[in-house]
Design a protein around this motif. Structure first.
Motif, PDB file in Angstrom:
ATOM      1  N   ALA A 210       0.817  -1.217   0.000  1.00  0.00           N
ATOM      2  CA  ALA A 210       0.000   0.000   0.000  1.00  0.00           C
ATOM      3  C   ALA A 210       0.850   1.266   0.000  1.00  0.00           C
ATOM      4  CB  ALA A 210      -0.931  -0.003   1.203  1.00  0.00           C
ATOM      5  N   ALA A 211       2.081   1.183   0.503  1.00  0.00           N
ATOM      6  CA  ALA A 211       2.952   2.366   0.527  1.00  0.00           C
ATOM      7  C   ALA A 211       3.302   2.840  -0.885  1.00  0.00           C
ATOM      8  CB  ALA A 211       4.234   2.056   1.300  1.00  0.00           C
ATOM      9  N   ASP A 212       3.172   1.948  -1.875  1.00  0.00           N
ATOM     10  CA  ASP A 212       3.486   2.327  -3.257  1.00  0.00           C
ATOM     11  C   ASP A 212       2.525   3.367  -3.816  1.00  0.00           C
ATOM     12  OD1 ASP A 212       5.631   0.583  -3.318  1.00  0.00           O
ATOM     13  OD2 ASP A 212       4.488  -1.049  -4.229  1.00  0.00           O
ATOM     14  N   PHE A 213       1.377   3.539  -3.174  1.00  0.00           N
ATOM     15  CA  PHE A 213       0.391   4.506  -3.651  1.00  0.00           C
ATOM     16  C   PHE A 213       0.726   5.940  -3.251  1.00  0.00           C
ATOM     17  CE2 PHE A 213      -2.538   0.716  -3.051  1.00  0.00           C
ATOM     18  CZ  PHE A 213      -2.517   0.366  -4.389  1.00  0.00           C
ATOM     19  N   ASP A 214       1.600   6.093  -2.265  1.00  0.00           N
ATOM     20  CA  ASP A 214       1.913   7.430  -1.760  1.00  0.00           C
ATOM     21  C   ASP A 214       2.525   8.303  -2.859  1.00  0.00           C
ATOM     22  OD1 ASP A 214       1.055   6.523   0.683  1.00  0.00           O
ATOM     23  OD2 ASP A 214       3.058   6.239   1.510  1.00  0.00           O
ATOM     24  N   GLY A 215       1.994   9.533  -2.995  1.00  0.00           N
ATOM     25  CA  GLY A 215       2.545  10.484  -3.948  1.00  0.00           C
ATOM     26  C   GLY A 215       2.271  10.163  -5.403  1.00  0.00           C
ATOM     27  N   GLN A 216       1.265   9.321  -5.665  1.00  0.00           N
ATOM     28  CA  GLN A 216       0.992   8.896  -7.033  1.00  0.00           C
ATOM     29  C   GLN A 216      -0.271   9.529  -7.619  1.00  0.00           C
ATOM     30  OE1 GLN A 216       3.055   7.036  -8.952  1.00  0.00           O
ATOM     31  NE2 GLN A 216       4.506   7.122  -7.254  1.00  0.00           N
ATOM     32  N   GLY A 217      -0.763  10.576  -7.008  1.00  0.00           N
ATOM     33  CA  GLY A 217      -1.897  11.300  -7.572  1.00  0.00           C
ATOM     34  C   GLY A 217      -3.227  10.590  -7.446  1.00  0.00           C
ATOM     35  N   LEU A 218      -3.342   9.683  -6.470  1.00  0.00           N
ATOM     36  CA  LEU A 218      -4.560   8.916  -6.258  1.00  0.00           C
ATOM     37  C   LEU A 218      -5.301   9.413  -5.027  1.00  0.00           C
ATOM     38  CD1 LEU A 218      -2.899   5.440  -6.807  1.00  0.00           C
ATOM     39  CD2 LEU A 218      -4.596   6.446  -8.355  1.00  0.00           C
ATOM     40  N   ASP A 219      -6.625   9.491  -5.120  1.00  0.00           N
ATOM     41  CA  ASP A 219      -7.397   9.807  -3.921  1.00  0.00           C
ATOM     42  C   ASP A 219      -7.740   8.503  -3.191  1.00  0.00           C
ATOM     43  OD1 ASP A 219      -9.710   8.661  -5.133  1.00  0.00           O
ATOM     44  OD2 ASP A 219     -10.350  10.606  -5.932  1.00  0.00           O
ATOM     45  N   SER A 220      -8.341   8.623  -2.021  1.00  0.00           N
ATOM     46  CA  SER A 220      -8.596   7.438  -1.190  1.00  0.00           C
ATOM     47  C   SER A 220      -9.541   6.453  -1.875  1.00  0.00           C
ATOM     48  CB  SER A 220      -9.162   7.861   0.161  1.00  0.00           C
ATOM     49  OG  SER A 220     -10.363   8.594   0.007  1.00  0.00           O
ATOM     50  N   GLU A 221     -10.488   6.957  -2.632  1.00  0.00           N
ATOM     51  CA  GLU A 221     -11.412   6.070  -3.345  1.00  0.00           C
ATOM     52  C   GLU A 221     -10.683   5.270  -4.416  1.00  0.00           C
ATOM     53  OE1 GLU A 221     -15.446   6.303  -6.128  1.00  0.00           O
ATOM     54  OE2 GLU A 221     -14.806   8.051  -4.975  1.00  0.00           O
ATOM     55  N   GLN A 222      -9.787   5.922  -5.137  1.00  0.00           N
ATOM     56  CA  GLN A 222      -9.025   5.240  -6.179  1.00  0.00           C
ATOM     57  C   GLN A 222      -8.077   4.206  -5.582  1.00  0.00           C
ATOM     58  OE1 GLN A 222      -7.464   8.833  -7.821  1.00  0.00           O
ATOM     59  NE2 GLN A 222      -9.151   9.107  -9.273  1.00  0.00           N
ATOM     60  N   VAL A 223      -7.433   4.557  -4.471  1.00  0.00           N
ATOM     61  CA  VAL A 223      -6.562   3.599  -3.789  1.00  0.00           C
ATOM     62  C   VAL A 223      -7.363   2.387  -3.336  1.00  0.00           C
ATOM     63  CG1 VAL A 223      -5.181   3.203  -1.719  1.00  0.00           C
ATOM     64  CG2 VAL A 223      -4.830   5.277  -3.077  1.00  0.00           C
ATOM     65  N   GLY A 224      -8.534   2.634  -2.779  1.00  0.00           N
ATOM     66  CA  GLY A 224      -9.376   1.543  -2.323  1.00  0.00           C
ATOM     67  C   GLY A 224      -9.807   0.638  -3.462  1.00  0.00           C
ATOM     68  N   ARG A 225     -10.068   1.228  -4.601  1.00  0.00           N
ATOM     69  CA  ARG A 225     -10.488   0.454  -5.776  1.00  0.00           C
ATOM     70  C   ARG A 225      -9.362  -0.468  -6.243  1.00  0.00           C
ATOM     71  NH1 ARG A 225     -12.090   3.220 -11.547  1.00  0.00           N
ATOM     72  NH2 ARG A 225     -12.707   1.311 -12.662  1.00  0.00           N
ATOM     73  N   ILE A 226      -8.145   0.052  -6.290  1.00  0.00           N
ATOM     74  CA  ILE A 226      -7.012  -0.770  -6.700  1.00  0.00           C
ATOM     75  C   ILE A 226      -6.765  -1.884  -5.684  1.00  0.00           C
ATOM     76  CG2 ILE A 226      -4.552  -0.817  -7.245  1.00  0.00           C
ATOM     77  CD1 ILE A 226      -4.790   2.160  -7.976  1.00  0.00           C
ATOM     78  N   ALA A 227      -6.726  -1.514  -4.418  1.00  0.00           N
ATOM     79  CA  ALA A 227      -6.391  -2.486  -3.376  1.00  0.00           C
ATOM     80  C   ALA A 227      -7.433  -3.596  -3.280  1.00  0.00           C
ATOM     81  CB  ALA A 227      -6.250  -1.774  -2.033  1.00  0.00           C
ATOM     82  N   SER A 228      -8.706  -3.240  -3.395  1.00  0.00           N
ATOM     83  CA  SER A 228      -9.754  -4.251  -3.238  1.00  0.00           C
ATOM     84  C   SER A 228      -9.826  -5.196  -4.430  1.00  0.00           C
ATOM     85  CB  SER A 228     -11.107  -3.568  -3.032  1.00  0.00           C
ATOM     86  OG  SER A 228     -11.488  -2.826  -4.182  1.00  0.00           O
ATOM     87  N   GLY A 229      -9.393  -4.732  -5.604  1.00  0.00           N
ATOM     88  CA  GLY A 229      -9.447  -5.573  -6.795  1.00  0.00           C
ATOM     89  C   GLY A 229      -8.181  -6.345  -7.085  1.00  0.00           C
ATOM     90  N   SER A 230      -7.128  -6.085  -6.337  1.00  0.00           N
ATOM     91  CA  SER A 230      -5.833  -6.684  -6.651  1.00  0.00           C
ATOM     92  C   SER A 230      -5.739  -8.129  -6.158  1.00  0.00           C
ATOM     93  CB  SER A 230      -4.706  -5.859  -6.037  1.00  0.00           C
ATOM     94  OG  SER A 230      -4.733  -5.948  -4.625  1.00  0.00           O
ATOM     95  N   THR A 231      -4.877  -8.900  -6.808  1.00  0.00           N
ATOM     96  CA  THR A 231      -4.563 -10.261  -6.379  1.00  0.00           C
ATOM     97  C   THR A 231      -3.046 -10.415  -6.365  1.00  0.00           C
ATOM     98  OG1 THR A 231      -4.885 -10.931  -8.694  1.00  0.00           O
ATOM     99  CG2 THR A 231      -6.671 -11.384  -7.163  1.00  0.00           C
ATOM    100  N   PRO A 232      -2.512 -11.303  -5.523  1.00  0.00           N
ATOM    101  CA  PRO A 232      -1.062 -11.519  -5.521  1.00  0.00           C
ATOM    102  C   PRO A 232      -0.572 -11.918  -6.910  1.00  0.00           C
ATOM    103  CG  PRO A 232      -2.068 -12.551  -3.612  1.00  0.00           C
ATOM    104  CD  PRO A 232      -3.198 -12.121  -4.493  1.00  0.00           C
ATOM    105  N   HIS A 233       0.615 -11.433  -7.271  1.00  0.00           N
ATOM    106  CA  HIS A 233       1.138 -11.648  -8.624  1.00  0.00           C
ATOM    107  C   HIS A 233       2.054 -12.871  -8.638  1.00  0.00           C
ATOM    108  CE1 HIS A 233       1.912  -9.913 -12.655  1.00  0.00           C
ATOM    109  NE2 HIS A 233       2.987 -10.683 -12.560  1.00  0.00           N
ATOM    110  N   PRO A 234       1.809 -13.833  -9.558  1.00  0.00           N
ATOM    111  CA  PRO A 234       2.608 -15.065  -9.586  1.00  0.00           C
ATOM    112  C   PRO A 234       4.077 -14.807  -9.908  1.00  0.00           C
ATOM    113  CG  PRO A 234       1.128 -14.944 -11.490  1.00  0.00           C
ATOM    114  CD  PRO A 234       0.740 -13.831 -10.572  1.00  0.00           C
ATOM    115  N   GLY A 235       4.943 -15.336  -9.045  1.00  0.00           N
ATOM    116  CA  GLY A 235       6.362 -15.029  -9.127  1.00  0.00           C
ATOM    117  C   GLY A 235       7.050 -15.508 -10.387  1.00  0.00           C
ATOM    118  N   ALA A 236       6.609 -16.636 -10.960  1.00  0.00           N
ATOM    119  CA  ALA A 236       7.285 -17.170 -12.145  1.00  0.00           C
ATOM    120  C   ALA A 236       7.218 -16.204 -13.315  1.00  0.00           C
ATOM    121  CB  ALA A 236       6.668 -18.511 -12.542  1.00  0.00           C
TER     122      ALA A 236
END
Length: 231
Positions: free
Chosen positions: A134-160
């Motif tokens: 979540a710290a990656d969102f800091d200073g990226q021009g996103l409001d709290s609603e946009q951050v919430g939208r990204i975070a709630s829709g995200s899934t862990p990314h497969p390492g391979a």
């Protein structure tokens, strides 16, 4: 009018492009947001990096698209750049949105700015997946609603997908390309991108926003993508 294949970066799926796709369609284009294997609604599918390249190529062929503009955001620039050289004369342009670019024989992890061992340690901590910070969102021009939208829709990314090397048949600078640099995420492109921008076939566009412009400035991003069809 062009046919856009829209591929979001790490942790995200096709849903990330909803606003941009709507504006592209309103302008008369085809817009085809794509979820890569192992993510979002396809998170149960096994995935390596070449799987992601095939995902993109297969979508172009499945839909039998011509006048294709491939759009890769962030991590997705690596498979998109490889797919671009594999779809032949179906390609009109490739657009990298604040993206990594593929380097033959190198992986996302091997080019990590803190070094490959640091990145591999993060994958180990995530049991083979890259977790959103979540710290990656800091200073990226996103409001709290946009951050919430990204975070709630995200899934862990497969390492391979992040540790397998890219495979390129030719110099990426030979492809018609636009690089969109989001200035809140750093004012200058990295060295690999800077070298590619020396090509007469590449051009640079800057956005006064952060790393996730499909959320922070979707209308402006759609306008830029539309302008790429006239490049």
């Amino acid at each position: 009018m062009a046919e856009f294949i829209l591929v979001a970066g790490a942790w995200l799926g096709s849903w990330a492009w909803e606003d941009v796709a709507r504006d592209l369609r309103a302008a008369g284009h085809g817009a085809h947001p794509l979820t890569l294997s192992g993510l979002a609604d396809k998170q149960d599918l096994p995935a390596g990096q070449q799987t992601h390249v095939r995902d993109i190529v297969d979508e172009v062929e499945r839909l039998d698209l011509r006048d294709v503009v491939l759009v890769g955001h962030s991590y997705a620039g690596i498979p998109v750049g490889q797919a671009a050289e594999r779809i032949g004369d179906r390609l009109t342009r490739v657009v990298f949105v604040d993206a990594n670019v593929p380097v033959d024989g190198e992986s996302f992890a091997s080019l990590w700015w803190q070094g490959e061992p640091v990145f591999e340690a993060m994958l180990d901590e995530g049991d083979g997946y890259w977790a959103l910070n979540a710290a990656d969102f800091d200073g990226q021009g996103l409001d709290s609603e946009q951050v919430g939208r990204i975070a709630s829709g995200s899934t862990p990314h497969p390492g391979a997908t992040l540790t397998e090397p890219a495979v390129l048949e030719r110099w990426l600078g030979d492809l018609p390309a636009t690089y969109v640099k989001c200035l809140l995420d750093g004012e200058e492109p990295n060295d690999d991108v800077a070298d590619l921008l020396k090509s007469e076939r590449w051009r640079l566009v800057e956005m006064e926003t952060g790393h996730w412009p499909m959320f922070s400035q979707p209308r402006e991003l759609a306008r830029i993508l539309h302008s790429c069809t006239r490049a």
